[in-house]
Design a protein around this motif. Structure first.
Motif, mmCIF file in Angstrom:
data_model
loop_
_atom_site.group_PDB
_atom_site.id
_atom_site.type_symbol
_atom_site.label_atom_id
_atom_site.label_comp_id
_atom_site.label_asym_id
_atom_site.label_seq_id
_atom_site.Cartn_x
_atom_site.Cartn_y
_atom_site.Cartn_z
ATOM 1 N N GLU A 252 0.825 -1.211 0.000
ATOM 2 C CA GLU A 252 0.000 0.000 0.000
ATOM 3 C C GLU A 252 0.859 1.260 0.000
ATOM 4 O OE1 GLU A 252 -3.688 -0.505 -0.286
ATOM 5 O OE2 GLU A 252 -2.324 -2.073 -0.963
ATOM 6 N N LYS A 253 2.045 1.173 0.584
ATOM 7 C CA LYS A 253 2.933 2.336 0.631
ATOM 8 C C LYS A 253 3.508 2.669 -0.744
ATOM 9 C CE LYS A 253 4.422 2.045 5.468
ATOM 10 N NZ LYS A 253 5.579 1.840 6.392
ATOM 11 N N ARG A 254 3.697 1.634 -1.572
ATOM 12 C CA ARG A 254 4.350 1.880 -2.855
ATOM 13 C C ARG A 254 3.386 1.869 -4.042
ATOM 14 N NH1 ARG A 254 7.678 -3.860 -3.074
ATOM 15 N NH2 ARG A 254 5.917 -5.186 -3.673
ATOM 16 N N ALA A 255 2.154 1.422 -3.845
ATOM 17 C CA ALA A 255 1.196 1.336 -4.947
ATOM 18 C C ALA A 255 0.785 2.732 -5.418
ATOM 19 C CB ALA A 255 -0.030 0.544 -4.530
ATOM 20 N N THR A 256 0.645 2.892 -6.743
ATOM 21 C CA THR A 256 0.208 4.171 -7.308
ATOM 22 C C THR A 256 -1.221 4.495 -6.888
ATOM 23 O OG1 THR A 256 1.605 3.756 -9.241
ATOM 24 C CG2 THR A 256 -0.069 5.480 -9.448
ATOM 25 N N GLU A 257 -2.093 3.501 -6.963
ATOM 26 C CA GLU A 257 -3.481 3.637 -6.518
ATOM 27 C C GLU A 257 -3.746 2.565 -5.464
ATOM 28 O OE1 GLU A 257 -5.722 5.799 -7.119
ATOM 29 O OE2 GLU A 257 -4.882 6.914 -8.808
ATOM 30 N N PRO A 258 -3.306 2.784 -4.229
ATOM 31 C CA PRO A 258 -3.444 1.750 -3.196
ATOM 32 C C PRO A 258 -4.900 1.445 -2.885
ATOM 33 C CG PRO A 258 -2.805 3.833 -2.208
ATOM 34 C CD PRO A 258 -2.712 4.009 -3.702
ATOM 35 N N MET A 259 -5.153 0.195 -2.516
ATOM 36 C CA MET A 259 -6.502 -0.185 -2.133
ATOM 37 C C MET A 259 -6.951 0.613 -0.907
ATOM 38 S SD MET A 259 -7.529 -4.192 -2.314
ATOM 39 C CE MET A 259 -8.042 -4.274 -0.627
ATOM 40 N N VAL A 260 -6.046 0.804 0.025
ATOM 41 C CA VAL A 260 -6.325 1.598 1.225
ATOM 42 C C VAL A 260 -5.257 2.685 1.337
ATOM 43 C CG1 VAL A 260 -6.661 1.585 3.716
ATOM 44 C CG2 VAL A 260 -7.257 -0.444 2.382
ATOM 45 N N PRO A 261 -5.553 3.913 0.905
ATOM 46 C CA PRO A 261 -4.568 4.999 1.050
ATOM 47 C C PRO A 261 -4.210 5.191 2.523
ATOM 48 C CG PRO A 261 -6.398 5.661 -0.366
ATOM 49 C CD PRO A 261 -6.800 4.373 0.281
ATOM 50 N N LEU A 262 -2.956 4.985 2.856
ATOM 51 C CA LEU A 262 -2.554 5.020 4.259
ATOM 52 C C LEU A 262 -2.671 6.408 4.870
ATOM 53 C CD1 LEU A 262 0.536 2.624 4.210
ATOM 54 C CD2 LEU A 262 -1.837 2.093 4.755
ATOM 55 N N GLU A 263 -2.678 7.453 4.008
ATOM 56 C CA GLU A 263 -2.741 8.809 4.560
ATOM 57 C C GLU A 263 -4.067 9.093 5.267
ATOM 58 O OE1 GLU A 263 -3.639 9.242 0.066
ATOM 59 O OE2 GLU A 263 -2.241 8.151 1.361
ATOM 60 N N ILE A 264 -5.140 8.403 4.857
ATOM 61 C CA ILE A 264 -6.421 8.675 5.524
ATOM 62 C C ILE A 264 -6.407 8.181 6.966
ATOM 63 C CG2 ILE A 264 -7.687 8.593 3.346
ATOM 64 C CD1 ILE A 264 -8.762 5.864 4.144
ATOM 65 N N TRP A 265 -5.537 7.214 7.261
ATOM 66 C CA TRP A 265 -5.431 6.705 8.630
ATOM 67 C C TRP A 265 -4.704 7.685 9.535
ATOM 68 C CZ3 TRP A 265 -7.668 2.261 10.506
ATOM 69 C CH2 TRP A 265 -8.240 1.414 9.543
ATOM 70 N N LYS A 266 -4.049 8.687 8.939
ATOM 71 C CA LYS A 266 -3.350 9.681 9.742
ATOM 72 C C LYS A 266 -4.304 10.736 10.283
ATOM 73 C CE LYS A 266 0.946 9.068 7.128
ATOM 74 N NZ LYS A 266 1.958 9.704 6.229
ATOM 75 N N LEU A 267 -5.524 10.779 9.736
ATOM 76 C CA LEU A 267 -6.545 11.696 10.242
ATOM 77 C C LEU A 267 -7.170 11.083 11.488
ATOM 78 C CD1 LEU A 267 -8.236 12.632 6.837
ATOM 79 C CD2 LEU A 267 -6.597 14.004 8.140
ATOM 80 N N ARG A 268 -6.993 11.737 12.609
ATOM 81 C CA ARG A 268 -7.408 11.154 13.893
ATOM 82 C C ARG A 268 -8.886 10.775 13.953
ATOM 83 N NH1 ARG A 268 -6.419 13.996 19.797
ATOM 84 N NH2 ARG A 268 -7.299 12.335 21.086
ATOM 85 N N PRO A 269 -9.799 11.633 13.480
ATOM 86 C CA PRO A 269 -11.222 11.246 13.528
ATOM 87 C C PRO A 269 -11.498 9.952 12.760
ATOM 88 C CG PRO A 269 -10.991 13.579 13.049
ATOM 89 C CD PRO A 269 -9.627 12.997 12.940
ATOM 90 N N ILE A 270 -10.854 9.801 11.584
ATOM 91 C CA ILE A 270 -11.075 8.601 10.777
ATOM 92 C C ILE A 270 -10.464 7.386 11.457
ATOM 93 C CG2 ILE A 270 -10.497 7.479 8.588
ATOM 94 C CD1 ILE A 270 -10.815 10.157 7.225
ATOM 95 N N LEU A 271 -9.275 7.555 12.040
ATOM 96 C CA LEU A 271 -8.623 6.443 12.742
ATOM 97 C C LEU A 271 -9.487 5.929 13.886
ATOM 98 C CD1 LEU A 271 -6.192 4.626 13.424
ATOM 99 C CD2 LEU A 271 -5.269 6.526 14.778
ATOM 100 N N ILE A 272 -9.967 6.831 14.739
ATOM 101 C CA ILE A 272 -10.785 6.424 15.888
ATOM 102 C C ILE A 272 -12.108 5.832 15.427
ATOM 103 C CG2 ILE A 272 -11.949 7.209 17.975
ATOM 104 C CD1 ILE A 272 -8.889 7.167 18.132
ATOM 105 N N ALA A 273 -12.740 6.479 14.431
ATOM 106 C CA ALA A 273 -14.013 5.977 13.920
ATOM 107 C C ALA A 273 -13.863 4.559 13.379
ATOM 108 C CB ALA A 273 -14.552 6.899 12.833
ATOM 109 N N ASN A 274 -12.770 4.297 12.673
ATOM 110 C CA ASN A 274 -12.553 2.962 12.106
ATOM 111 C C ASN A 274 -12.283 1.925 13.183
ATOM 112 O OD1 ASN A 274 -12.938 3.947 9.544
ATOM 113 N ND2 ASN A 274 -10.770 4.067 9.023
ATOM 114 N N LEU A 275 -11.522 2.298 14.208
ATOM 115 C CA LEU A 275 -11.239 1.358 15.299
ATOM 116 C C LEU A 275 -12.517 1.005 16.066
ATOM 117 C CD1 LEU A 275 -7.861 2.758 16.709
ATOM 118 C CD2 LEU A 275 -8.205 0.700 15.323
#
Length: 501
Positions: A252-275
């Motif tokens: 996912e870190k190296r893919a041009t169009e990753p299935m799960v863009p890792l940058e969205i997990w850096k947004l705290r509201p999204i991280l907590i909501a997903n957990l």
């Protein structure tokens, strides 16, 4: 990359699209309650109680894996064509499930059904995020949540009636005309203007995720039952699961169009909501999968009554979701989710203390409280995460949240199913004496229909019921623990969130 022109919502007939979206969400929502209600009858007809959790796990496995793929494809190709493909596969799987003559066939057909189901909830929810503004979404979520209330009432009730008076096979077939009607509505009234570029789909990431989740599910279902926890089979599967997951992260870190863009997990509201979606997914499957077995097998009630007990959770959910739309505007995401977290803990505690003498009303009250907690938290999270990203990432971000709940469902079905099976076998061995030596997991089948219960001796029936009750108690302790974890995670949500429309 697919982009939608700002003028498209004006051309789209929003009330009709909303109705079509609600209908397609209905077939996904009703599937959970109607199949759970019918499972005791299915087991009574096809046998194979040992495979009980696999009927749910097979569906959830493919649902969990494909939800991210569909979310990404909808960002690349648009919502309509991808939703159509997903619903079409779901309906084919539903038709085949109704034809199953063995548990093995049913599990295979549930895999097919799950492949299509991955498109239903995330894309339908994303469409609403596309055609309504950020301020409107909180109110519209109340309409979407009413789907859960309708399915809550109709699903178990219709499922119980079909099981008792026609056949459990119609539980799967009833969604086919509704699915076709919903797709017609989406194509007639939703207009998308898209600009297509050559997509780069992350097939490697999808394959690695499939291997990781499949290995984990087998470990949780069969560990301690078919294979000992330290057997070569389990150790090998652990190595495969961990390796595949680590490789997935690297991919996912190296893919041009990753299935799960890792940058969205850096947004705290999204991280907590997903957990929290993951932990509440564990709770949800623990209740919806096993509560009917408790009501029918231990309380000796009918499939219709079991459906009523499960319905209470789905009634609490839309009522709370409707209230959440107003609460989010007045007191914010965090406070609304906090109240929901309290209800999750209360509901989990009630399940731990439930006894057969409490009857279906006690089971329904416990379900209702969990439903209120789910409604308050899930609505807050959907509105929150859809407002945290723009159109280009809204499909995959919504799908990621759905993925985490589905992953919770998948892990929960496997983990809690494994706990249930292991505890039943242990109870028979420790308390059954010579009788217990002759009992297997499939012996529990005899509790789930009135005719077979009547053929049991009193001592064997009591042993089976006490074994099932004791084992489900262990499952509900786990459900409570996940509720407590959810509550503390909610406390980590930021007090203020800066969102986009």
């Amino acid at each position: 990359m697919v982009q939608m022109a700002k003028s498209i919502p004006n051309r789209t007939k929003r009330p009709f699209v909303l109705a079509a979206v609600m209908l397609v969400m209905f077939i996904g929502a009703v599937e959970a309650t109607i199949v759970a209600t019918a499972m005791p009858a299915i087991i009574g007809d096809l046998g194979g109680f040992a495979h009980y959790s696999w009927v749910f796990s097979a569906y959830l496995l493919m649902n969990t894996i494909t939800v991210l793929i569909y979310g990404k494809l909808s960002d690349l190709y648009g919502r309509k064509p991808i939703l159509t493909i997903g619903v079409g596969i779901f309906l084919i799987g539903s038709f085949l499930c109704g034809l199953a003559d063995s548990m093995e066939q049913l599990i295979i057909f549930r895999l097919i059904q799950g492949i299509g189901a991955g498109a239903v909830m995330p894309i339908a929810t994303t469409i609403v995020g596309d055609i309504y503004t950020g301020e409107e979404r909180a109110h519209v979520q109340g309409y979407l949540s009413s789907v859960w209330g309708i399915s809550a009432i109709m699903g178990p009730a219709v499922g119980g009636l079909l099981v008792e008076y026609i056949s459990w096979r119609w539980v799967f077939w009833v969604s086919i005309p509704l699915g076709l009607l919903s797709i017609i509505g989406v194509w007639l009234f939703l207009h998308e203007t898209i600009e297509k570029k050559k997509p780069e789909i992350d097939y490697v990431g999808a394959s690695l995720l499939t291997v990781a989740i499949s290995s984990l599910m087998i470990i949780l279902v069969e560990g301690g039952v078919r294979f000992s926890w330290f057997s070569p089979q389990v150790i090998t599967l652990v190595i495969i699961a961990v390796s595949a997951f680590l490789l997935f992260i690297l991919q996912e870190k190296r893919a041009t169009e990753p299935m799960v863009p890792l940058e969205i997990w850096k947004l705290r509201p999204i991280l907590i909501a997903n957990l929290v979606s993951f932990t509440t997914g564990l709770m949800l499957i623990g209740i919806s999968s096993f509560l009917p077995a408790y009501v029918q097998g231990v309380m000796e009630k009918s499939a219709t009554i079991a459906g009523f007990a499960l319905t209470a959770m789905s009634i609490g959910w839309p009522l709370a979701s409707t209230a959440a739309g107003k609460l989010i505007i007045k007191i914010g995401y965090r406070s609304t989710s906090f109240i929901g977290g309290i209800f999750l803990v209360v509901g989990g505690g009630l399940f731990v203390t439930i006894v057969p003498s409490a009857g279906p009303i006690g089971a329904a009250l416990s379900s209702f409280c969990v439903g209120v907690g789910m409604g308050l938290t899930s609505t807050s999270f959907i509105v929150l995460i859809q407002g945290s990203v723009d159109w280009k990432q809204r499909g995959i971000t919504t799908a990621t949240n759905m993925f985490m709940r589905n992953l919770g469902n998948t892990v929960g079905a496997a983990l809690l199913g494994g706990i249930l099976n292991g505890q039943i076998l242990r109870y028979f061995a420790e308390h059954g004496g010579k009788t217990g030596q002759n009992l297997t997991l499939d012996s529990t089948n005899m509790l789930l229909t009135e005719e077979q219960r009547a053929g049991l001796s009193e001592s064997v029936k009591i042993l089976l019921q006490e074994g099932l009750s004791h084992s489900l108690h262990s499952v509900y302790i786990a459900v409570l623990m996940f509720g407590i974890i959810s509550f503390f995670l909610v406390l980590l949500l930021p007090k203020k969130n800066k969102a986009v429309a």
